[in-house]
Design a protein around this motif. Sequence first.
Motif, mmCIF file in Angstrom:
data_model
loop_
_atom_site.group_PDB
_atom_site.id
_atom_site.type_symbol
_atom_site.label_atom_id
_atom_site.label_comp_id
_atom_site.label_asym_id
_atom_site.label_seq_id
_atom_site.Cartn_x
_atom_site.Cartn_y
_atom_site.Cartn_z
ATOM 1 N N ARG A 168 0.982 -1.267 0.028
ATOM 2 C CA ARG A 168 -0.043 0.010 -0.098
ATOM 3 C C ARG A 168 0.943 1.089 0.052
ATOM 4 N NH1 ARG A 168 -1.562 3.563 4.067
ATOM 5 N NH2 ARG A 168 -3.549 4.760 3.651
ATOM 6 N N LEU A 169 1.076 1.990 -1.058
ATOM 7 C CA LEU A 169 1.831 3.187 -1.288
ATOM 8 C C LEU A 169 0.967 4.263 -1.216
ATOM 9 C CD1 LEU A 169 4.114 1.828 -4.250
ATOM 10 C CD2 LEU A 169 4.648 1.952 -1.695
ATOM 11 N N THR A 170 1.432 5.327 -0.422
ATOM 12 C CA THR A 170 0.802 6.534 -0.395
ATOM 13 C C THR A 170 1.385 7.792 -1.399
ATOM 14 O OG1 THR A 170 1.743 7.365 1.315
ATOM 15 C CG2 THR A 170 -0.302 6.104 1.776
ATOM 16 N N TYR A 171 0.794 8.685 -1.731
ATOM 17 C CA TYR A 171 1.298 9.658 -2.618
ATOM 18 C C TYR A 171 0.878 11.109 -2.178
ATOM 19 C CZ TYR A 171 -3.030 9.295 -5.231
ATOM 20 O OH TYR A 171 -4.433 9.505 -5.572
ATOM 21 N N SER A 172 1.722 12.001 -2.219
ATOM 22 C CA SER A 172 1.327 13.472 -1.905
ATOM 23 C C SER A 172 2.073 14.311 -3.119
ATOM 24 C CB SER A 172 2.085 13.769 -0.602
ATOM 25 O OG SER A 172 3.401 13.429 -0.691
ATOM 26 N N GLY A 210 -0.984 17.335 4.785
ATOM 27 C CA GLY A 210 0.047 17.573 5.410
ATOM 28 C C GLY A 210 1.303 16.492 5.456
ATOM 29 N N ALA A 211 0.800 15.366 5.368
ATOM 30 C CA ALA A 211 1.739 14.216 5.183
ATOM 31 C C ALA A 211 2.565 14.091 3.969
ATOM 32 C CB ALA A 211 1.154 12.795 5.696
ATOM 33 N N THR A 212 3.796 13.546 4.276
ATOM 34 C CA THR A 212 4.538 13.303 2.931
ATOM 35 C C THR A 212 4.404 11.886 2.621
ATOM 36 O OG1 THR A 212 6.164 14.971 3.602
ATOM 37 C CG2 THR A 212 7.004 13.190 1.962
ATOM 38 N N GLY A 213 4.017 11.406 1.283
ATOM 39 C CA GLY A 213 3.643 10.240 0.951
ATOM 40 C C GLY A 213 4.974 9.620 0.647
ATOM 41 N N PHE A 241 12.267 8.067 -9.812
ATOM 42 C CA PHE A 241 13.259 7.290 -9.286
ATOM 43 C C PHE A 241 12.871 5.989 -8.874
ATOM 44 C CE2 PHE A 241 14.195 11.636 -9.140
ATOM 45 C CZ PHE A 241 15.747 11.949 -9.170
ATOM 46 N N ALA A 242 13.875 5.353 -8.778
ATOM 47 C CA ALA A 242 13.688 3.676 -8.827
ATOM 48 C C ALA A 242 13.107 3.680 -6.997
ATOM 49 C CB ALA A 242 14.916 2.898 -8.996
ATOM 50 N N PRO A 243 12.588 2.507 -6.773
ATOM 51 C CA PRO A 243 12.211 2.299 -5.207
ATOM 52 C C PRO A 243 13.611 2.532 -4.587
ATOM 53 C CG PRO A 243 11.203 0.574 -6.843
ATOM 54 C CD PRO A 243 12.138 1.263 -7.583
ATOM 55 N N GLN A 244 13.374 2.921 -3.347
ATOM 56 C CA GLN A 244 12.073 3.408 -2.627
ATOM 57 C C GLN A 244 12.220 4.949 -2.387
ATOM 58 O OE1 GLN A 244 11.517 0.999 1.149
ATOM 59 N NE2 GLN A 244 12.962 -0.458 0.328
ATOM 60 N N ARG A 245 12.849 5.637 -3.546
ATOM 61 C CA ARG A 245 13.097 7.128 -3.376
ATOM 62 C C ARG A 245 11.458 7.481 -3.698
ATOM 63 N NH1 ARG A 245 17.938 10.277 -6.190
ATOM 64 N NH2 ARG A 245 17.917 11.911 -4.790
ATOM 65 N N GLY A 246 10.800 7.220 -4.580
ATOM 66 C CA GLY A 246 9.420 7.795 -4.954
ATOM 67 C C GLY A 246 9.187 8.959 -5.212
ATOM 68 N N TRP A 247 10.399 9.805 -5.976
ATOM 69 C CA TRP A 247 10.387 11.219 -6.608
ATOM 70 C C TRP A 247 9.636 11.098 -7.969
ATOM 71 C CZ3 TRP A 247 15.448 13.588 -4.593
ATOM 72 C CH2 TRP A 247 15.243 13.722 -3.258
ATOM 73 N N PHE A 248 8.434 11.847 -8.199
ATOM 74 C CA PHE A 248 8.233 12.103 -9.792
ATOM 75 C C PHE A 248 7.969 13.343 -10.087
ATOM 76 C CE2 PHE A 248 3.829 11.405 -11.674
ATOM 77 C CZ PHE A 248 4.487 12.149 -13.129
#
Length: 318
Positions: A168-172, A210-213, A241-248
């Motif tokens: 379960r991945l969250t996004y912000s 307010g949370a960072t995903g 970026f590749a897992p687990q950095r999560g930047w798009f």
Amino acid sequence: MAFNPSLLLGAFLLLLLVSIPITVHCKDHTGKSFDFLHHLEGCHKGQTVKGLHALKRYLQKFGYLNYGHDHHDSSKNRNLKHANNDEFDDLLESAVRAYQSNYHMKVTGILDSDTIQEMMLPRCGVPDVVKATNAMSSRKMKQSKLFNTTPQYSFFPGMPRWPPSKTRLTYSFRSSAKVVGIQVLRSVCSRAFRRWQNVSHFTFQEARRGATGDIVIGFHHGGHGDQYPFDGPGNTLAHAFAPQRGWFHYDADENWSTNPVNMTQVDLESVAVHEIGHILGLGHSYDRNAIMFPSFSPGTIKRNLRADDIEGIRALYS
């Protein structure tokens, strides 16, 4: 209740606004940095042509060329000498041949018109050349037999993945440039995540306010703190970026749209689906129909995952 024509007019205008595709006009699209390639058509090994140093930078940026970075290479000093000159040397020819092979073109090592046209297309900023391990290569062969296809997908070096416990991945959202409204971006990304959710074991949910995903999505100009600066309109569209950095990151200088109607507009959702594939661990595919194909033509919509994309994500997490 008395009829109020102004209420009817207001409702009509609101409906009209909602139905109009959102297009964001950014900077002038004249100085495209890939235009230097026009003047290099026909170049081949042995020539010295003004502008070839820029081609070397292009091929290095996208993973095909490496001058002097191998400390075990006895020819390091000789290679460094050629990194910024305009000589069409052996390493450059090998890089052009590798590029042509990846894109299923005739492999000549010569900058023919087909190669130039492919290089000039706007594209994802993630490098192309990614090597799979022997174990994963055999897994790809099993997948190809199962689906009766030739796999074209790839993975990042070392095959980084989200851990088995992290399904379960969250996004912000966090941008340094204002390009589209947050509600538009939420809608676009929600649909893009759903496409991957439908074919994988992942679920996606926007992080609480307010949370960072686990995944952070935003628009940025030029240098934006991740060591991979954008290059202005019409070139590198986005990167992730590749897992687990999560930047798009989207390039804020592009002419983004929710529904492109001409060849200057780039579809937000199509690019989002591609970059989410990187966040999950997929490299580029060389199936031109696949979402994970590196290049992207403005004015087109390409949002549906294809067999190669689906096989790739299932092979990575099987």
